[in-house]
Design a protein around this motif. Structure first.
Motif, PDB file in Angstrom:
ATOM      1  N   GLY B  61       0.792  -1.221   0.000  1.00  0.00           N
ATOM      2  CA  GLY B  61       0.000   0.000   0.000  1.00  0.00           C
ATOM      3  C   GLY B  61       0.828   1.277   0.000  1.00  0.00           C
ATOM      4  N   VAL B  62       2.133   1.181   0.138  1.00  0.00           N
ATOM      5  CA  VAL B  62       3.000   2.357   0.112  1.00  0.00           C
ATOM      6  C   VAL B  62       3.579   2.511  -1.286  1.00  0.00           C
ATOM      7  CG1 VAL B  62       5.054   3.445   1.073  1.00  0.00           C
ATOM      8  CG2 VAL B  62       3.563   2.070   2.545  1.00  0.00           C
ATOM      9  N   GLU B  63       3.357   3.660  -1.910  1.00  0.00           N
ATOM     10  CA  GLU B  63       3.807   3.884  -3.281  1.00  0.00           C
ATOM     11  C   GLU B  63       5.299   4.187  -3.319  1.00  0.00           C
ATOM     12  OE1 GLU B  63       0.027   6.703  -3.699  1.00  0.00           O
ATOM     13  OE2 GLU B  63       1.185   6.569  -5.555  1.00  0.00           O
ATOM     14  N   LYS B  64       6.050   3.324  -3.943  1.00  0.00           N
ATOM     15  CA  LYS B  64       7.500   3.503  -3.963  1.00  0.00           C
ATOM     16  C   LYS B  64       7.916   4.685  -4.834  1.00  0.00           C
ATOM     17  CE  LYS B  64       8.259   0.108  -7.631  1.00  0.00           C
ATOM     18  NZ  LYS B  64       8.975  -1.139  -8.013  1.00  0.00           N
ATOM     19  N   ASP B  65       7.094   5.035  -5.820  1.00  0.00           N
ATOM     20  CA  ASP B  65       7.442   6.174  -6.677  1.00  0.00           C
ATOM     21  C   ASP B  65       7.118   7.498  -6.005  1.00  0.00           C
ATOM     22  OD1 ASP B  65       6.346   4.313  -9.562  1.00  0.00           O
ATOM     23  OD2 ASP B  65       8.355   4.510  -8.688  1.00  0.00           O
ATOM     24  N   LYS B  66       6.295   7.443  -4.987  1.00  0.00           N
ATOM     25  CA  LYS B  66       5.936   8.669  -4.272  1.00  0.00           C
ATOM     26  C   LYS B  66       6.869   8.898  -3.078  1.00  0.00           C
ATOM     27  CE  LYS B  66       2.184  11.155  -2.156  1.00  0.00           C
ATOM     28  NZ  LYS B  66       2.507  12.315  -3.006  1.00  0.00           N
ATOM     29  N   PHE B  67       7.246   7.833  -2.442  1.00  0.00           N
ATOM     30  CA  PHE B  67       8.128   7.919  -1.278  1.00  0.00           C
ATOM     31  C   PHE B  67       9.473   7.283  -1.652  1.00  0.00           C
ATOM     32  CE2 PHE B  67       4.969   9.481   1.582  1.00  0.00           C
ATOM     33  CZ  PHE B  67       3.769   8.911   1.184  1.00  0.00           C
ATOM     34  N   LEU B  68      10.360   8.138  -2.144  1.00  0.00           N
ATOM     35  CA  LEU B  68      11.654   7.666  -2.613  1.00  0.00           C
ATOM     36  C   LEU B  68      12.625   7.559  -1.446  1.00  0.00           C
ATOM     37  CD1 LEU B  68      11.999   9.830  -5.851  1.00  0.00           C
ATOM     38  CD2 LEU B  68      11.088   7.514  -5.629  1.00  0.00           C
ATOM     39  N   ILE B  69      13.260   6.402  -1.350  1.00  0.00           N
ATOM     40  CA  ILE B  69      14.208   6.172  -0.264  1.00  0.00           C
ATOM     41  C   ILE B  69      15.584   5.906  -0.836  1.00  0.00           C
ATOM     42  CG2 ILE B  69      14.869   4.573   1.577  1.00  0.00           C
ATOM     43  CD1 ILE B  69      11.873   4.250   2.159  1.00  0.00           C
TER      44      ILE B  69
END
Lengths: 112, 112
Positions: B61-69
């Motif tokens: 459910g966590v968008e990897k493209d929105k929350f870049l680590i």
């Protein structure tokens, strides 16, 4: 992710009273942790429990790891105003990277 | 225990902009760091696991493209909230695992 059930949800107590809160889960954990979070701050580790049945103290705080490994409790004796905050339990299963599951929190208010 | 810092402690930004949050392990080298999000009066929810030198692992459910680590060194992980929207407003907390998990002081993000 999985959350642990924590109770009570909130407590209002008089300064000097003892406090008890607990955490339960349908799953077994190998480690139980208790954290305190002040407003606008990150959680601070209070007590870590590594063995079923273990009873550990940290000053006025005492925590126990349940025999079934599915629960834990935290007691605070002789509460003081600075005990105010949110207390979270957390369970840890193994050594995997994302294996920490948090309880729903207990908000403690101490009335002077 | 481990000492963890975060920067900034709070940030306000306009909708559509990107915000970078830093997490530093100050006293040991952390190959793994964790990013949590906490909405008001709720518990901490794991967003992702940051792995030094490799891709982060995101929770469902966590968008990897929105929350870049990015975990470019053993002492620094960064979380970038891209194209932030008001619903991204939250308290973001990182942690490192030594003997157990230790948390940073958190970053309060407010998106206008």
């Amino acid at each position: 992710g999985q959350q642990l059930n924590q109770s009570p949800q909130s407590m209002f107590i008089q300064e000097g009273e003892d406090v008890s809160m607990n955490c339960t889960s349908s799953s077994i954990f190998n480690t139980w942790l208790w954290y305190k979070q002040d407003p606008g701050e990150g959680p601070v580790l209070l007590i870590a429990l590594y063995k079923a049945g273990e009873l550990t103290s940290n000053g006025r705080l005492t925590a126990q790891f349940g025999i079934t490994r599915k629960d834990s409790f935290l007691n605070i004796s002789a509460s003081i105003p600075s005990d105010v905050g949110i207390y979270f339990c957390a369970g840890q299963r193994g050594t995997g990277a994302n294996n920490l599951f948090f309880g729903t929190g207990t908000r403690l208010t101490v009335i002077p | 225990g481990a000492v963890v810092s975060q920067h900034p402690s709070w940030v306000i930004c306009k909708s559509g902009t990107s915000v970078k949050i830093e997490c530093r392990s100050l006293d040991f080298q952390a190959t793994t760091m964790f990013w949590y999000r906490q909405f008001p009066k709720q518990s901490l929810m794991l967003m992702a696991t940051s792995n030094e030198g490799s891709k982060a692992t995101y929770e469902q459910g966590v968008e990897k493209d929105k929350f870049l680590i990015n975990h470019a060194s053993l002492t620094l992980s960064t979380l970038t909230v891209t194209s932030a929207h008001p619903e991204d407003s939250s308290f973001y907390i990182c942690s490192v695992r030594w003997d157990t998990q230790y948390f940073g002081p958190g970053t309060r993000l407010t998106v206008l």
